[in-house]
Design a protein around this motif. Sequence first.
Motif, PDB file in Angstrom:
ATOM      1  N   MET A 253      -3.310   8.432  26.760  1.00  0.00           N
ATOM      2  CA  MET A 253      -4.259   7.983  25.739  1.00  0.00           C
ATOM      3  C   MET A 253      -5.291   9.036  25.350  1.00  0.00           C
ATOM      4  O   MET A 253      -6.121   8.791  24.479  1.00  0.00           O
ATOM      5  CB  MET A 253      -4.987   6.740  26.237  1.00  0.00           C
ATOM      6  N   GLN A 254      -5.263  10.217  25.975  1.00  0.00           N
ATOM      7  CA  GLN A 254      -6.309  11.187  25.699  1.00  0.00           C
ATOM      8  C   GLN A 254      -6.271  11.636  24.237  1.00  0.00           C
ATOM      9  O   GLN A 254      -5.225  11.666  23.598  1.00  0.00           O
ATOM     10  CB  GLN A 254      -6.201  12.380  26.638  1.00  0.00           C
ATOM     11  N   ARG A 255      -7.450  11.984  23.738  1.00  0.00           N
ATOM     12  CA  ARG A 255      -7.597  12.364  22.342  1.00  0.00           C
ATOM     13  C   ARG A 255      -7.468  13.875  22.158  1.00  0.00           C
ATOM     14  O   ARG A 255      -7.573  14.646  23.099  1.00  0.00           O
ATOM     15  CB  ARG A 255      -8.967  11.912  21.806  1.00  0.00           C
ATOM     16  N   THR A 256      -7.251  14.281  20.918  1.00  0.00           N
ATOM     17  CA  THR A 256      -7.124  15.698  20.606  1.00  0.00           C
ATOM     18  C   THR A 256      -8.383  16.475  20.996  1.00  0.00           C
ATOM     19  O   THR A 256      -9.483  15.923  21.024  1.00  0.00           O
ATOM     20  CB  THR A 256      -6.855  15.894  19.105  1.00  0.00           C
ATOM     21  N   ARG A 257      -8.207  17.752  21.281  1.00  0.00           N
ATOM     22  CA  ARG A 257      -9.364  18.612  21.559  1.00  0.00           C
ATOM     23  C   ARG A 257      -9.771  19.430  20.339  1.00  0.00           C
ATOM     24  O   ARG A 257     -10.449  20.439  20.451  1.00  0.00           O
ATOM     25  CB  ARG A 257      -9.046  19.555  22.724  1.00  0.00           C
ATOM     26  N   CYS A 258      -9.357  19.019  19.160  1.00  0.00           N
ATOM     27  CA  CYS A 258      -9.772  19.700  17.928  1.00  0.00           C
ATOM     28  C   CYS A 258     -11.295  19.790  17.874  1.00  0.00           C
ATOM     29  O   CYS A 258     -11.990  18.774  18.036  1.00  0.00           O
ATOM     30  CB  CYS A 258      -9.258  18.943  16.706  1.00  0.00           C
ATOM     31  N   PRO A 259     -11.870  20.985  17.649  1.00  0.00           N
ATOM     32  CA  PRO A 259     -13.334  21.117  17.651  1.00  0.00           C
ATOM     33  C   PRO A 259     -14.016  20.329  16.532  1.00  0.00           C
ATOM     34  O   PRO A 259     -15.182  19.954  16.676  1.00  0.00           O
ATOM     35  CB  PRO A 259     -13.563  22.621  17.496  1.00  0.00           C
ATOM     36  N   TYR A 260     -13.314  20.062  15.460  1.00  0.00           N
ATOM     37  CA  TYR A 260     -13.901  19.271  14.373  1.00  0.00           C
ATOM     38  C   TYR A 260     -14.001  17.803  14.772  1.00  0.00           C
ATOM     39  O   TYR A 260     -14.962  17.121  14.418  1.00  0.00           O
ATOM     40  CB  TYR A 260     -13.073  19.428  13.088  1.00  0.00           C
ATOM     41  N   PHE A 261     -13.022  17.326  15.542  1.00  0.00           N
ATOM     42  CA  PHE A 261     -13.067  15.962  16.056  1.00  0.00           C
ATOM     43  C   PHE A 261     -14.221  15.789  17.037  1.00  0.00           C
ATOM     44  O   PHE A 261     -14.890  14.747  17.057  1.00  0.00           O
ATOM     45  CB  PHE A 261     -11.737  15.638  16.742  1.00  0.00           C
ATOM     46  N   TYR A 262     -14.501  16.806  17.827  1.00  0.00           N
ATOM     47  CA  TYR A 262     -15.537  16.735  18.848  1.00  0.00           C
ATOM     48  C   TYR A 262     -16.948  16.975  18.317  1.00  0.00           C
ATOM     49  O   TYR A 262     -17.913  16.804  19.051  1.00  0.00           O
ATOM     50  CB  TYR A 262     -15.242  17.746  19.964  1.00  0.00           C
ATOM     51  N   ASN A 263     -17.073  17.358  17.070  1.00  0.00           N
ATOM     52  CA  ASN A 263     -18.391  17.661  16.510  1.00  0.00           C
ATOM     53  C   ASN A 263     -18.740  16.650  15.420  1.00  0.00           C
ATOM     54  O   ASN A 263     -18.239  16.742  14.299  1.00  0.00           O
ATOM     55  CB  ASN A 263     -18.403  19.074  15.933  1.00  0.00           C
ATOM     56  N   PRO A 264     -19.617  15.678  15.700  1.00  0.00           N
ATOM     57  CA  PRO A 264     -19.964  14.655  14.707  1.00  0.00           C
ATOM     58  C   PRO A 264     -20.610  15.206  13.439  1.00  0.00           C
ATOM     59  O   PRO A 264     -20.716  14.492  12.437  1.00  0.00           O
ATOM     60  CB  PRO A 264     -20.946  13.745  15.470  1.00  0.00           C
ATOM     61  N   ASP A 265     -21.034  16.462  13.447  1.00  0.00           N
ATOM     62  CA  ASP A 265     -21.635  17.063  12.257  1.00  0.00           C
ATOM     63  C   ASP A 265     -20.594  17.674  11.318  1.00  0.00           C
ATOM     64  O   ASP A 265     -20.951  18.125  10.221  1.00  0.00           O
ATOM     65  CB  ASP A 265     -22.631  18.163  12.665  1.00  0.00           C
ATOM     66  N   MET A 266     -19.332  17.671  11.736  1.00  0.00           N
ATOM     67  CA  MET A 266     -18.279  18.292  10.933  1.00  0.00           C
ATOM     68  C   MET A 266     -17.347  17.228  10.366  1.00  0.00           C
ATOM     69  O   MET A 266     -17.223  16.131  10.920  1.00  0.00           O
ATOM     70  CB  MET A 266     -17.478  19.281  11.789  1.00  0.00           C
ATOM     71  N   PRO A 267     -16.659  17.530   9.254  1.00  0.00           N
ATOM     72  CA  PRO A 267     -15.730  16.548   8.679  1.00  0.00           C
ATOM     73  C   PRO A 267     -14.488  16.380   9.545  1.00  0.00           C
ATOM     74  O   PRO A 267     -13.926  17.359  10.037  1.00  0.00           O
ATOM     75  CB  PRO A 267     -15.373  17.168   7.324  1.00  0.00           C
ATOM     76  N   CYS A 268     -14.080  15.139   9.747  1.00  0.00           N
ATOM     77  CA  CYS A 268     -12.873  14.861  10.534  1.00  0.00           C
ATOM     78  C   CYS A 268     -12.367  13.467  10.196  1.00  0.00           C
ATOM     79  O   CYS A 268     -13.029  12.470  10.500  1.00  0.00           O
ATOM     80  CB  CYS A 268     -13.163  14.966  12.029  1.00  0.00           C
ATOM     81  N   ASN A 269     -11.192  13.390   9.588  1.00  0.00           N
ATOM     82  CA  ASN A 269     -10.601  12.096   9.243  1.00  0.00           C
ATOM     83  C   ASN A 269     -10.222  11.292  10.471  1.00  0.00           C
ATOM     84  O   ASN A 269     -10.145  10.061  10.409  1.00  0.00           O
ATOM     85  CB  ASN A 269      -9.360  12.312   8.377  1.00  0.00           C
ATOM     86  N   LYS A 270      -9.963  11.958  11.570  1.00  0.00           N
ATOM     87  CA  LYS A 270      -9.601  11.247  12.798  1.00  0.00           C
ATOM     88  C   LYS A 270     -10.818  10.527  13.388  1.00  0.00           C
ATOM     89  O   LYS A 270     -10.700   9.399  13.878  1.00  0.00           O
ATOM     90  CB  LYS A 270      -8.997  12.227  13.812  1.00  0.00           C
ATOM     91  N   ARG A 271     -11.953  11.178  13.349  1.00  0.00           N
ATOM     92  CA  ARG A 271     -13.179  10.579  13.885  1.00  0.00           C
ATOM     93  C   ARG A 271     -13.834   9.649  12.877  1.00  0.00           C
ATOM     94  O   ARG A 271     -14.331   8.572  13.210  1.00  0.00           O
ATOM     95  CB  ARG A 271     -14.164  11.693  14.277  1.00  0.00           C
ATOM     96  N   GLU A 272     -13.853  10.065  11.606  1.00  0.00           N
ATOM     97  CA  GLU A 272     -14.485   9.283  10.545  1.00  0.00           C
ATOM     98  C   GLU A 272     -13.610   9.344   9.294  1.00  0.00           C
ATOM     99  O   GLU A 272     -13.717  10.276   8.498  1.00  0.00           O
ATOM    100  CB  GLU A 272     -15.877   9.829  10.236  1.00  0.00           C
ATOM    101  N   PRO A 273     -12.677   8.394   9.143  1.00  0.00           N
ATOM    102  CA  PRO A 273     -11.726   8.427   8.037  1.00  0.00           C
ATOM    103  C   PRO A 273     -12.417   8.605   6.675  1.00  0.00           C
ATOM    104  O   PRO A 273     -13.446   7.992   6.402  1.00  0.00           O
ATOM    105  CB  PRO A 273     -11.042   7.065   8.126  1.00  0.00           C
ATOM    106  N   GLY A 274     -11.811   9.491   5.880  1.00  0.00           N
ATOM    107  CA  GLY A 274     -12.325   9.723   4.534  1.00  0.00           C
ATOM    108  C   GLY A 274     -13.254  10.908   4.400  1.00  0.00           C
ATOM    109  O   GLY A 274     -13.638  11.273   3.292  1.00  0.00           O
ATOM    110  N   THR A 275     -13.616  11.538   5.518  1.00  0.00           N
ATOM    111  CA  THR A 275     -14.552  12.667   5.454  1.00  0.00           C
ATOM    112  C   THR A 275     -13.848  14.003   5.243  1.00  0.00           C
ATOM    113  O   THR A 275     -14.489  15.008   4.952  1.00  0.00           O
ATOM    114  CB  THR A 275     -15.404  12.753   6.733  1.00  0.00           C
ATOM    115  N   GLY A 276     -12.514  14.033   5.401  1.00  0.00           N
ATOM    116  CA  GLY A 276     -11.768  15.268   5.229  1.00  0.00           C
ATOM    117  C   GLY A 276     -11.363  15.881   6.560  1.00  0.00           C
ATOM    118  O   GLY A 276     -11.822  15.471   7.623  1.00  0.00           O
ATOM    119  N   CYS A 277     -10.511  16.900   6.479  1.00  0.00           N
ATOM    120  CA  CYS A 277     -10.052  17.625   7.673  1.00  0.00           C
ATOM    121  C   CYS A 277     -10.621  19.036   7.619  1.00  0.00           C
ATOM    122  O   CYS A 277     -10.166  19.866   6.823  1.00  0.00           O
ATOM    123  CB  CYS A 277      -8.528  17.661   7.728  1.00  0.00           C
TER     124      CYS A 277
END
Length: 327
Positions: free
Chosen positions: A113-137
Amino acid sequence: MINFDYIRVSTPTAAVDALAKDKAAQWIAGGTNLIDLMKKGVLNPQKLVDINNLPLKEIRKEGKVLRIGALALNSDVSEHELVLQSQPLLAQALKAGASQQIRNMATVGGNMMQRTRCPYFYNPDMPCNKREPGTGCGALKGFNRMHAIFGTSDKCIAVHPSDMCIALVALDATVLVAGPKGERRIPFQNFHRLPGELPQRDNTLERGELILGLEIPDNPFADHVHYLKVRDRSSYAFALVSVAAALALKGKTIQDVRLGMGGVAHKPWRLVEAESFLKGKQATEAVFREAANLAMRGAKGYGQNNFKLKLGPNTIVEALKKATEKA
C-alpha cells in the motif's frame, strides 16, 4: 501533523467496521510510510485504527500455495525457511528494500500500500494530481529523473516504489481482501493501477477493504532467480530500475520464465511479451538482448529520465544472466 484519535481493533471485522463508520479514519500497522506522509501534511487522517493485533502474521503452506499474512513483517518473510526454499525471488526482493530497521517494522500489506516517493507528491506546495486532483503534474516538465517510462498519462508519471511487489507480480501472487461486501481475491497483476485519469488511486481496493494476505502458487523457480536493483547508492535507496527474473531451465533451454520490472511505471510492471519470447529459447546473452528490446516497446522518457531507456534493457539482460548462473 494534526491531532488524531487512536483506537485498536483485534479482528478483521472490527477493522472493516471502524472504517465504515468513520470516513476520516485510516488503518495503521508498521506506519513506516503513513507517518512520513502525516508529518509532511500529505495525509491528515482524523483517526488511526491500529490493526497490529489482528491474527494476520502467519507464513505457511496450504496445499500448493504459500500463504503470507498481511501483517507478517518484511524481515520475517525474507528470512522464513518456506520463503527461502520455495520463493527465493521474494526473499531477495525484500532484502533489497529499505533498511534493516524499516524491514523490522514494515508489514507485507503496508508494503503493498505504500505511496510513490515522487517529490511533487510529498510537497504540498507543489502541483500534484495524485495528492490534489486537478492541480497538474509538476514532474511532467519538472524534475523527473526517477519517474515512469511505461503506462504514463498526462495526469501523472510517478512510479511505484516497492521492491517486494516486483517479485510478487512476477510470481503470479493473489491478494486476499475483506470488506463491507465480504471477501474477494485479486490477481496481483490487477491490484495496482496505472494513473490514467485517476492518479490519486494507487490500487483497485474499494473503500474499507482490508488486505488479509497473499497466496503464491508453487512454481519451478527455486534455483534460477535474481532480483537486480540499480540505484544511486548501494543501500537504502529506491530503484532507478529493478528487474525480478525467474527461470526454469532444462540444460540451457528455458522451460518457463517470469519477469517483473520496477522503477518504470505507476505499478509493478510485468514483462509478458518478453516472457513469451523467451520460452523454449536457449539461455544466451543474445537471446536475452532480443527479449529486453521487446520488453522496452512503448517506453517513453520525459527528459531527465531518458537514461532509463538504455538502463532498462541492460538491467533485464543482466538479471537474466545472473539468474541463469545460479543453481
